[in-house]
Design a protein around this motif. Sequence first.
Motif, PDB file in Angstrom:
ATOM      1  N   TYR A  70      -5.376  -0.194  -2.415  1.00 15.73           N
ATOM      2  CA  TYR A  70      -6.037  -1.396  -1.885  1.00 15.73           C
ATOM      3  C   TYR A  70      -5.567  -2.590  -2.700  1.00 15.73           C
ATOM      4  N   ILE A 113       0.851  -1.188   0.000  1.00 16.34           N
ATOM      5  CA  ILE A 113       0.000   0.000   0.000  1.00 16.34           C
ATOM      6  C   ILE A 113       0.893   1.246   0.000  1.00 16.34           C
ATOM      7  N   ALA A 146      -7.229  -2.083   4.007  1.00  8.78           N
ATOM      8  CA  ALA A 146      -6.477  -1.746   2.800  1.00  8.78           C
ATOM      9  C   ALA A 146      -6.000  -3.001   2.070  1.00  8.78           C
TER      10      ALA A 146
END
Length: 201
Positions: free
Chosen positions: A153, A27, A188
Motif C-alpha cells: 500500500y 504495488i 492499494a
Amino acid sequence: MKMKKILFMSAALLLILASPMQAQLKIGDKAPDFKLRNVDNSWVALKDYSDQKGVVVIFSCNHCPYVKLYEERYVALQEEFGPRKFPLVAINSNDSTIVAEDGFSYMVQNAAEKGFNFPYLLDDKQLFKAYGATRTPHVYLLKNDGKHFTVAYIGAIDDNPQDASDVKDRYLAQAIEAVLKGEQPSPAETRAVGCTIKFKE
C-alpha cells in the motif's frame, strides 16, 4: 526552420531523459533496504524486521503542519498494529540546511515530547528517492514475503488530516487488516497529502 524545430525538440527530449529521475515504487515491488540512525543513536535496518509480518514506513519530519496533525495517530497505529507484527518506522528526509527545525537534535526532542513508541530515523542518504516519497507524511506499507519486503500500500494514513475524530476511511489500517487476512488492500494506493520533502540535489 522546420528542421531547427525538430533538432530543438530532440535536444529537449534528450535533456529530459538524461535528467535524474526519482524512482517510484509500485504495488508489488521489492522495497529498498535501509540502515539509518535512530533518535537513540542506534542503527535501524529494514532487515531487522525479518521476524515481523510487515513494516509501516512513514516519511515524516518535525516541522510540517500535516505531520503534527498525524503524530498522535502514528503513536496509536504503533500501539494497535505493533503487537500484531506490523511495527511503524518514521523517517525524516528533510534537509536541515533548508529547514533547521528538521535537524537531528530537534528529532530527538520531538520524539521525547510526543512520546514516540517507534523508531524515528534520519534519512541522510536520501532514501526517499528510492521509494518515490514526495510528501510528509507519505506511507509505504511493506509486506514480509519471506525473502524480502514488498510494497502492499502507498499513500495517506486516512481521509482526514484535520480531524482524527471525523475519519471515515482509515486507509492504512484497512490495508494492514487486508494483508493480515492474506488479501490485497483496496484501495492499494491513495494520494499522500502533506508538505513537500525538502532536499538539495
